[in-house]
Design a protein around this motif. Structure first.
Motif, PDB file in Angstrom:
ATOM      1  N   TRP A  92      -5.099  25.429  -2.226  1.00  0.00           N
ATOM      2  CA  TRP A  92      -4.897  24.274  -3.093  1.00  0.00           C
ATOM      3  C   TRP A  92      -5.963  23.211  -2.852  1.00  0.00           C
ATOM      4  O   TRP A  92      -6.888  23.392  -2.068  1.00  0.00           O
ATOM      5  N   LEU A  93      -5.806  22.060  -3.513  1.00  0.00           N
ATOM      6  CA  LEU A  93      -6.682  20.910  -3.324  1.00  0.00           C
ATOM      7  C   LEU A  93      -5.826  19.654  -3.369  1.00  0.00           C
ATOM      8  O   LEU A  93      -5.086  19.441  -4.330  1.00  0.00           O
ATOM      9  N   TRP A  94      -5.950  18.831  -2.335  1.00  0.00           N
ATOM     10  CA  TRP A  94      -5.075  17.665  -2.206  1.00  0.00           C
ATOM     11  C   TRP A  94      -5.789  16.574  -1.420  1.00  0.00           C
ATOM     12  O   TRP A  94      -6.646  16.872  -0.579  1.00  0.00           O
ATOM     13  N   ALA A  95      -5.430  15.342  -1.653  1.00  0.00           N
ATOM     14  CA  ALA A  95      -5.904  14.234  -0.836  1.00  0.00           C
ATOM     15  C   ALA A  95      -4.766  13.252  -0.633  1.00  0.00           C
ATOM     16  O   ALA A  95      -4.205  12.746  -1.608  1.00  0.00           O
ATOM     17  N   TRP A  96      -4.388  13.018   0.617  1.00  0.00           N
ATOM     18  CA  TRP A  96      -3.480  11.911   0.912  1.00  0.00           C
ATOM     19  C   TRP A  96      -4.313  10.644   0.869  1.00  0.00           C
ATOM     20  O   TRP A  96      -5.319  10.518   1.580  1.00  0.00           O
ATOM     21  N   SER A  97      -3.913   9.694   0.036  1.00  0.00           N
ATOM     22  CA  SER A  97      -4.757   8.550  -0.272  1.00  0.00           C
ATOM     23  C   SER A  97      -3.950   7.255  -0.234  1.00  0.00           C
ATOM     24  O   SER A  97      -2.721   7.265  -0.328  1.00  0.00           O
ATOM     25  N   LEU A  98      -4.673   6.153  -0.102  1.00  0.00           N
ATOM     26  CA  LEU A  98      -4.042   4.835  -0.066  1.00  0.00           C
ATOM     27  C   LEU A  98      -4.312   4.114  -1.377  1.00  0.00           C
ATOM     28  O   LEU A  98      -5.461   4.024  -1.825  1.00  0.00           O
ATOM     29  N   ALA A  99      -3.255   3.607  -1.988  1.00  0.00           N
ATOM     30  CA  ALA A  99      -3.357   2.923  -3.273  1.00  0.00           C
ATOM     31  C   ALA A  99      -2.528   1.646  -3.235  1.00  0.00           C
ATOM     32  O   ALA A  99      -1.590   1.515  -2.439  1.00  0.00           O
ATOM     33  N   TRP A 141      -0.289   7.602 -12.487  1.00  0.00           N
ATOM     34  CA  TRP A 141       0.090   6.214 -12.247  1.00  0.00           C
ATOM     35  C   TRP A 141      -1.047   5.259 -12.617  1.00  0.00           C
ATOM     36  O   TRP A 141      -0.803   4.158 -13.096  1.00  0.00           O
ATOM     37  N   GLY A 142      -2.291   5.695 -12.387  1.00  0.00           N
ATOM     38  CA  GLY A 142      -3.421   4.869 -12.785  1.00  0.00           C
ATOM     39  C   GLY A 142      -3.475   4.687 -14.291  1.00  0.00           C
ATOM     40  O   GLY A 142      -3.697   3.577 -14.797  1.00  0.00           O
ATOM     41  N   LYS A 143      -3.240   5.769 -15.019  1.00  0.00           N
ATOM     42  CA  LYS A 143      -3.234   5.706 -16.477  1.00  0.00           C
ATOM     43  C   LYS A 143      -2.110   4.832 -16.992  1.00  0.00           C
ATOM     44  O   LYS A 143      -2.230   4.174 -18.035  1.00  0.00           O
ATOM     45  N   ASN A 144      -0.989   4.805 -16.267  1.00  0.00           N
ATOM     46  CA  ASN A 144       0.155   3.974 -16.664  1.00  0.00           C
ATOM     47  C   ASN A 144      -0.051   2.494 -16.356  1.00  0.00           C
ATOM     48  O   ASN A 144       0.787   1.664 -16.721  1.00  0.00           O
ATOM     49  N   GLY A 145      -1.136   2.166 -15.657  1.00  0.00           N
ATOM     50  CA  GLY A 145      -1.369   0.778 -15.287  1.00  0.00           C
ATOM     51  C   GLY A 145      -0.562   0.322 -14.094  1.00  0.00           C
ATOM     52  O   GLY A 145      -0.356  -0.880 -13.894  1.00  0.00           O
ATOM     53  N   TRP A 146      -0.119   1.262 -13.259  1.00  0.00           N
ATOM     54  CA  TRP A 146       0.727   0.935 -12.116  1.00  0.00           C
ATOM     55  C   TRP A 146      -0.078   0.684 -10.838  1.00  0.00           C
ATOM     56  O   TRP A 146       0.486   0.235  -9.838  1.00  0.00           O
ATOM     57  N   LEU A 147      -1.379   1.029 -10.841  1.00  0.00           N
ATOM     58  CA  LEU A 147      -2.200   0.914  -9.644  1.00  0.00           C
ATOM     59  C   LEU A 147      -3.364  -0.040  -9.870  1.00  0.00           C
ATOM     60  O   LEU A 147      -3.870  -0.174 -10.987  1.00  0.00           O
ATOM     61  N   VAL A 148      -3.788  -0.680  -8.795  1.00  0.00           N
ATOM     62  CA  VAL A 148      -4.906  -1.617  -8.828  1.00  0.00           C
ATOM     63  C   VAL A 148      -6.215  -0.845  -8.696  1.00  0.00           C
ATOM     64  O   VAL A 148      -6.344   0.052  -7.850  1.00  0.00           O
ATOM     65  N   SER A 149      -7.198  -1.172  -9.515  1.00  0.00           N
ATOM     66  CA  SER A 149      -8.512  -0.535  -9.416  1.00  0.00           C
ATOM     67  C   SER A 149      -9.172  -0.874  -8.078  1.00  0.00           C
ATOM     68  O   SER A 149      -9.086  -2.017  -7.598  1.00  0.00           O
ATOM     69  N   LEU A 150      -9.850   0.114  -7.504  1.00  0.00           N
ATOM     70  CA  LEU A 150     -10.584  -0.090  -6.256  1.00  0.00           C
ATOM     71  C   LEU A 150     -12.085  -0.035  -6.485  1.00  0.00           C
ATOM     72  O   LEU A 150     -12.856   0.171  -5.546  1.00  0.00           O
ATOM     73  N   ASN A 151     -12.512  -0.223  -7.702  1.00  0.00           N
ATOM     74  CA  ASN A 151     -13.947  -0.184  -8.011  1.00  0.00           C
ATOM     75  C   ASN A 151     -14.718  -1.333  -7.371  1.00  0.00           C
ATOM     76  O   ASN A 151     -15.949  -1.295  -7.333  1.00  0.00           O
ATOM     77  N   ASP A 152     -14.015  -2.350  -6.879  1.00  0.00           N
ATOM     78  CA  ASP A 152     -14.703  -3.491  -6.285  1.00  0.00           C
ATOM     79  C   ASP A 152     -14.705  -3.470  -4.764  1.00  0.00           C
ATOM     80  O   ASP A 152     -14.903  -4.503  -4.114  1.00  0.00           O
ATOM     81  N   ILE A 157       0.858  -1.185   0.000  1.00  0.00           N
ATOM     82  CA  ILE A 157       0.000   0.000   0.000  1.00  0.00           C
ATOM     83  C   ILE A 157       0.895   1.236   0.000  1.00  0.00           C
ATOM     84  O   ILE A 157       1.863   1.310   0.765  1.00  0.00           O
ATOM     85  N   LEU A 158       0.561   2.198  -0.851  1.00  0.00           N
ATOM     86  CA  LEU A 158       1.303   3.450  -0.952  1.00  0.00           C
ATOM     87  C   LEU A 158       0.424   4.601  -0.480  1.00  0.00           C
ATOM     88  O   LEU A 158      -0.772   4.640  -0.773  1.00  0.00           O
ATOM     89  N   THR A 159       1.025   5.541   0.230  1.00  0.00           N
ATOM     90  CA  THR A 159       0.335   6.791   0.548  1.00  0.00           C
ATOM     91  C   THR A 159       0.766   7.817  -0.485  1.00  0.00           C
ATOM     92  O   THR A 159       1.914   8.261  -0.504  1.00  0.00           O
ATOM     93  N   ILE A 160      -0.155   8.154  -1.385  1.00  0.00           N
ATOM     94  CA  ILE A 160       0.137   9.082  -2.474  1.00  0.00           C
ATOM     95  C   ILE A 160      -0.998  10.085  -2.594  1.00  0.00           C
ATOM     96  O   ILE A 160      -1.982  10.019  -1.846  1.00  0.00           O
ATOM     97  N   GLY A 161      -0.877  11.018  -3.532  1.00  0.00           N
ATOM     98  CA  GLY A 161      -1.846  12.099  -3.583  1.00  0.00           C
ATOM     99  C   GLY A 161      -2.491  12.283  -4.938  1.00  0.00           C
ATOM    100  O   GLY A 161      -2.317  11.477  -5.868  1.00  0.00           O
ATOM    101  N   THR A 162      -3.198  13.373  -5.061  1.00  0.00           N
ATOM    102  CA  THR A 162      -3.963  13.646  -6.273  1.00  0.00           C
ATOM    103  C   THR A 162      -3.077  13.987  -7.465  1.00  0.00           C
ATOM    104  O   THR A 162      -3.566  14.028  -8.591  1.00  0.00           O
ATOM    105  N   TYR A 163      -1.803  14.224  -7.238  1.00  0.00           N
ATOM    106  CA  TYR A 163      -0.877  14.391  -8.361  1.00  0.00           C
ATOM    107  C   TYR A 163      -0.541  13.038  -8.980  1.00  0.00           C
ATOM    108  O   TYR A 163      -0.643  12.837 -10.186  1.00  0.00           O
ATOM    109  N   GLU A 164      -0.137  12.088  -8.133  1.00  0.00           N
ATOM    110  CA  GLU A 164       0.358  10.820  -8.651  1.00  0.00           C
ATOM    111  C   GLU A 164      -0.748   9.919  -9.192  1.00  0.00           C
ATOM    112  O   GLU A 164      -0.550   9.219 -10.198  1.00  0.00           O
ATOM    113  N   VAL A 165      -1.892   9.883  -8.512  1.00  0.00           N
ATOM    114  CA  VAL A 165      -2.898   8.856  -8.811  1.00  0.00           C
ATOM    115  C   VAL A 165      -3.337   8.837 -10.275  1.00  0.00           C
ATOM    116  O   VAL A 165      -3.305   7.773 -10.916  1.00  0.00           O
TER     117      VAL A 165
END
Length: 434
Positions: free
Chosen positions: A296-303, A93-104, A82-90
């Motif tokens: 600004w606008l930011w979210a520290w998030s778990l991915a 990295w999601g578009k690059n296929g580096w992160l797992v979808s959490l839609n489920d 699990i990574l703690t990342i933000g609204t810049y990276e997500v």
């Protein structure tokens, strides 16, 4: 009798031979901010509910965290589940296929309760790639007693000029009180988060519509000279070493009259660790009258990185740590004021929270007025308020942040820092093919 003894011996041997089921261990990389430390202190609840999962924490300073997780995910290192990342990276990295979808995530996660702007910032083409742990804008925190002593009253929507004059009047070097504390530590998410958001309110932008760097323009000169001048007049010694945590400590100790920073700091300036908790007021981030505020606008998030081999266990943890039941857990153990802010609509409809958190209303307004799709006075080809949502930004802004920190430390002038920043940004963008 002999048969019974043999059966007993065989049974005993089989009991010894069967190994105990071992818990699956997941490793989490996170930032050393207060909300994350609180989460680690509440792990007893998770452990009781999920004895089959153990958690290894890697807690790092903000700049170090960003460097480590970026290196790990870009190389497929697999060091973290699990990574703690933000609204810049997500989105990148999601578009690059580096992160797992959490839609489920399960229905009790209540994904529709996530604040739309935050959920959208963590999604790509409708796929949620990170779950927000806490979200924030930025606002103005100030000492009401010092403001009154200075004969002033803080407006709900102050200008930068008012902030500068107020900071000068609140400064008391003899008693170790700095009129203002602002981020100075170099880093794209440290001093550059503050200064980029500030520059928006001065009419500056990172790039024009043709992706040309803009540090050689008057609005950027106005921004940096104002920032440096105000910090020289009223800021703390060694400000070029101070980031979020350092300034939080100074404010809690009563050594700052004004602090402009993350709305997530609200709970920490009014909690038991703050010596000035009963004297803190809140206002919007300042502006210059051009239509944009310095928030600004930011979210520290778990991915979850796709390199993790323990994705289901990681999702179980994310569901616990960012789901609605976690807010209730924090409220029960720490009080409603300590609940991680900014992620769920329901929190800002909860009277218990609104009554306990004097910063809640200003947080909601601040988050609502930060517009990543329209961050600047003049048009730009990018999205992002305190960052530019392109992969090259982190590296470029880290170098620019070093130039600005050097100017704050008195090692070069504002003009020299801006000239060098223009060169760095132009070279890097040309090399990237813009």
């Amino acid at each position: 009798m002999k048969l019974a003894k043999n059966l007993f011996a065989a049974t005993a041997l089989s009991l010894v031979a069967v190994p105990a089921v071992s818990a699956e261990e997941i490793t989490i990389a996170t930032v050393n901010n207060g909300d994350m430390i609180t989460m680690q202190g509440l792990m007893g609840d998770f452990n009781a509910k999920h004895p089959d999962i153990t958690v290894e924490w890697v807690t790092l300073e903000e700049n170090v965290l960003r460097q480590n997780v970026t290196t790990d995910i870009s190389t497929g290192g697999g060091a973290y589940d699990i990574l703690t990342i933000g609204t810049y990276e997500v989105p990148i990295w999601g578009k690059n296929g580096w992160l797992v979808s959490l839609n489920d995530l399960p229905a009790d996660y209540q994904v529709d309760d996530l604040i739309p702007a935050i959920r959208g910032g963590l999604s790509v083409d409708g796929e949620l790639y990170a779950a927000p742990f806490y979200a924030e804008s930025s606002f103005t925190m100030y000492r009401k007693d010092l403001m009154e002593k200075a004969g002033l009253e803080m407006p709900e929507a102050p200008t930068w000029e008012f902030i500068r004059e107020a900071a000068k009047k609140m400064t008391d070097r003899a008693n170790d009180i700095n009129g203002i504390c602002l981020r100075g530590k170099a880093g794209w998410g440290e001093n550059m988060a503050l200064i980029t958001a500030m520059s928006n309110s001065f009419g500056a932008r990172w790039f024009d519509e043709e992706w040309n760097a803009q540090f050689d323009t008057e609005p950027w000169s106005d921004t940096l000279n104002f920032y440096l001048g105000m910090m020289e007049e009223s800021g703390p010694a060694g400000a070029a070493n101070n980031g979020f945590n350092e300034n939080l400590t100074l404010f809690q100790q009563g050594k700052c009259g004004i602090w402009i920073d993350a709305t997530s700091a609200g709970q920490f300036v009014v909690n038991d660790d703050s010596t000035v908790a009963d004297q803190v007021g809140f206002a919007l981030a300042p502006d210059t009258g051009l239509g944009k505020r310095g928030n600004w606008l930011w979210a520290w998030s778990l991915a979850i990185p796709t390199s993790s081999e323990k994705q289901e266990a990681a999702k179980t943890f994310i569901n616990w740590a960012t789901g609605p039941e976690y807010s209730a857990l924090v409220a029960e153990s720490k009080g409603w004021v300590a609940v991680p802010p900014g992620t769920r609509t329901s929190l800002y409809e909860n009277e218990d929270y609104l009554n306990a958190a004097p910063f809640a209303a200003m947080t909601k307004v601040s988050m609502g007025t930060a517009d990543p799709t329209n961050p600047t006075v003049d048009p730009v080809p990018y999205t992002g308020v305190q960052f530019v949502a392109i992969p090259e930004f982190a590296g470029i802004a880290t170098q620019v942040g070093q130039q600005f920190a050097s100017a704050l430390a008195g090692q070069q002038s504002a003009e020299e820092a801006l000239s060098r920043s223009q060169e760095i940004t132009t070279e890097e963008m040309e090399a990237a093919g813009y």
